[in-house]
Structure formats: C-alpha cells, structure tokens
Enzyme design. Structure first.
Site, mmCIF file in Angstrom:
data_model
loop_
_atom_site.group_PDB
_atom_site.id
_atom_site.type_symbol
_atom_site.label_atom_id
_atom_site.label_comp_id
_atom_site.label_asym_id
_atom_site.label_seq_id
_atom_site.Cartn_x
_atom_site.Cartn_y
_atom_site.Cartn_z
ATOM 1 N N CYS A 115 0.822 -1.228 0.000
ATOM 2 C CA CYS A 115 0.000 0.000 0.000
ATOM 3 C C CYS A 115 0.849 1.268 0.000
ATOM 4 C CB CYS A 115 -0.938 0.006 1.195
ATOM 5 S SG CYS A 115 -2.042 -1.405 1.178
ATOM 6 N N HIS A 262 -3.795 7.020 1.129
ATOM 7 C CA HIS A 262 -4.000 5.695 0.543
ATOM 8 C C HIS A 262 -5.395 5.243 0.942
ATOM 9 C CE1 HIS A 262 -4.050 1.482 -0.090
ATOM 10 N NE2 HIS A 262 -3.960 1.198 1.191
ATOM 11 N N ASN A 292 -10.019 -0.845 -2.095
ATOM 12 C CA ASN A 292 -8.607 -0.584 -1.802
ATOM 13 C C ASN A 292 -7.776 -1.194 -2.925
ATOM 14 O OD1 ASN A 292 -5.959 -0.810 -0.864
ATOM 15 N ND2 ASN A 292 -6.540 -1.317 1.235
#
Ligand code: UT7
Length: 335
Positions: A115, A262, A292
């Site tokens: 991430c 993020h 995500n």
C-alpha cells in the site's frame, strides 16, 4: 539543485463493476456490513478475457500520464513499477511495461512495498531526478487483486476490501524552487510482516515441493490480514508520517490544500481528517467506487482529484500511505 514535479497523471480501472450485492452471492457478507466498516460500495475486477493484467493496466495508465506530461515514451529514462500482484513471480512488471510501450532499453525497477508502494516509488524517482541523473521518470502503481483473493466466506474479511486498477505519474526535472516534491518520508517495521501478508507461493511455501512432501498440508496462498491490528497501526502511522512531513517543511495542517490518503478504509481516512481538522474538500476519497487498490490507490485518487479541478497550481498536496510490511510514508508536494 534540481527538483522534481509531477508533470502528468493517468489511471485505468477495468470496466467490470462488482457491487457489494454481487459479493454477497459468493460469500456470507452484505452491503450494510461492508459500507459500515469500510465505506466501500463497489470495486472493479478484471474479467476473464477482458485482456487486462497488472502490467497491461499499468501501461494503459502510463500512456495517459505520458501524453499529459507532454513528453514521448522515448523521453522516459527510468520506469518504477509498484505492485504486490505482478503478472509473474519474476521478472517484475517494469520490464513488461518497457516492452509493451516499445521503449528504449531504460532501467526498470519494481517496488515491493504494497500500500505504500506508490509513495516509495515517487520517493525513489525524486532522488534520481534531484541528483541530476534523470530528467523524466515514469512511476506506476498497479494491482490485479481479484486474481488472487479467496472469494468464499473464509476470505470475506479481506476479499471484500480489495479492487483492481492502475495509476501512473511522470516525474520531470524542474528548476522552479519551492515547487514540486518538497520531501518524502519513508518507514518500515518488519516485526509486523505477517499481520498483513500473503506467504505463498514463495521459497518458504513452494507449492510443488509442499505437495510432494506433504499432500495434506494447506498452503497459505491467500492474503491474510489481522484487520483490527492493522487498523490501529494505520491510524497512528498515517498521522505520524503526515506530521513528520509537515514539520520537515516548517508547515502545519492549516497549510494543507489536499490530502490524498491511501484508500485503505474510509473510516481510517475520516479519522485522519478529524485529527488534522480538515474539511471534506481537503481530503480526497474514492474508495467507495474502487475499494482498496493498494499501490494504485494514491495515483488513481490523485489523478481523479486533479481531473476534477481540485488540485491547482501552488496548492500544498500531501500523499500518505500505510500498509503491509508494515511500511508507511508521506510526500509533501507544492503543486
Ligand atoms: O491497505 C492496507 C491497510 N489495510 C487496512 O488498513 C485495513 C485495516 N482494517 C480494517 O479496515 C478493518 O479491520 C476491516 C474492515 C478489515 C474489518 O473490520 P472490523 O470492524 O475490524 O471487523 P472484524 O474483523 O473485527 O470482524 C467483525 C465481525 C466478525 O464476526 P464475529 O466474530 O464478530 O462474529 C467477522 O467474522 O465481522 C465478521 N466479518 C464479516 N461479516 C460480513 C468479517 N468480514 C466480514 C464480511 N461480511 N465481509
């Protein structure tokens, strides 16, 4: 002293929309649980036969970024490709982009920071530009999560969260002082490596060997996440690393025009927003649409925010990420 600026942005997501109701037909989950805990309404998944892969989506995003940067593919001197879901075990996605874009034999570097991959990648690009070595660097974040998720009830704590897509940026040398990427701040804490991980296939979990030696052993080939532990660490590290970046530039939260976190979980972004007393207009969220997308989430969100006219010349833009590793980082940018 050279500085680098983001001269072009692009993103690509597969056409196939998967809603929470679609997922509830595959596993014991429901729209209410997913929206309440994560904010996600839908995500995109590659569909068999649609011609996409991690590197192909990366190429589609990169083409847009290169065009908008007003450079040609032959001006790119380095490719940095961030992903946790490469097409192949090796080599990585960067070389495939070099091939598919028919580029010169420029170096291609893969970044494995999940991430935080995009923040790490632009930090690397920034260093190469600052030293004067390269003028134009292509940075890509791309993920094909749907190819490797456990789409049964066993995997629901992870699988409902992740989506596919790619984002790209061209970083270009600039001589305008005080503008562009002001600083980047990177961290890792490998003690928590297993709290959000995919252990196999790997050299420790090599599928043919395990099957040969012990046909009964289960292979940990789906991602694992200790959700609440990751959540707690995420909210703390996001705030820490944003503060670190602001402090390094003698700025405060009041100076932020746009925070692009993020897209891990809408609840995490909202927590960070409250901590820094930012308005809804100062934080960009699109996890509702895409889930995500790990290394792709920041460049997709940054591109959308820019396309919507929410980022303008002179704005202070902050990127921040946290994820598997654990790794985390921030980038402070004067647009
Ligand atoms: O991007 C990298 C960083 N990642 C993150 O930052 C993610 C951080 N973590 C999270 O976002 C949250 O922890 C999750 C969204 C993953 C999970 O939310 P939670 O509030 O922590 O739920 P939980 O894991 O504690 O599970 C609560 C309950 C459990 O049932 P019991 O034991 O209370 O009966 C789960 O089995 O919810 C159940 N559950 C589900 N129910 C319906 C777990 N997944 C699902 C699901 N649908 N998809």
């Amino acid at each position: 002293m050279h500085t680098s600026k983001i001269s072009g942005l692009g993103y690509y997501v597969p056409e196939n929309v998967v809603t929470n109701d679609d997922l509830s037909k595959m596993m014991d989950t429901n729209d209410e649980w997913i929206q309440e805990r994560t904010g996600i309404k839908q995500r995109r998944h590659i569909k068999k036969g649609d011609g996409n892969s991690t590197s192909i989506m990366g190429v589609k995003a990169a083409k847009i970024a290169i065009e908008r940067a007003n450079v040609s593919k032959d001006d790119i001197e380095l490719i940095i490709f961030a992903t946790l879901s490469p097409d192949m075990y090796f080599p990585g996605g960067g070389v495939r982009v070099q091939d598919m874009l028919d580029m010169k034999t420029v170096p291609a570097l893969d970044v494995r920071n999940q991430c935080s991959g995009f923040v790490y990648a632009i930090s690397v690009a920034d260093q190469f530009i600052k030293t004067g070595m390269y003028e134009n660097v292509l940075v890509i974040g791309s993920e094909n999560h749907s190819g490797g998720l456990d789409m049964t009830t066993r995997g629901r704590g992870v699988s409902v969260i992740f989506g596919d897509g790619a984002g790209a940026a061209v970083l270009t040398r600039s001589k305008e002082e005080g503008r562009g990427i002001l600083s980047t701040h990177l961290h890792s804490q490998g003690a928590h490596a297993k709290e959000l991980s995919l252990e196999g296939p790997s050299t420790e979990h090599w599928v043919p060997k395990i099957i040969e030696e012990n046909p009964q052993e289960s292979i940990p080939y789906y991602p694992y996440m200790n959700g609440q532990f990751v959540f707690k660490n995420a909210v703390a590290r996001f705030s820490e690393v944003i503060n670190e970046g602001l402090k390094a530039n003698h700025l405060t939260a009041a100076d932020i025009n746009m925070l692009i976190p993020h897209q891990a979980n809408l609840r995490i972004s909202q927590f960070v927003q409250r901590q820094f007393k930012l308005s809804d207009d100062q934080v960009y969220n699109n996890i509702q649409k895409y889930g995500n997308t790990t290394a792709a989430s920041i460049p997709i969100a940054l591109t959308e925010a820019w396309e919507e006219g929410k980022i303008n010349k002179g704005d202070l833009v902050v990127l921040a990420a946290f994820g598997s590793g654990f790794t985390w980082g921030s980038a402070i940018i004067r647009w």
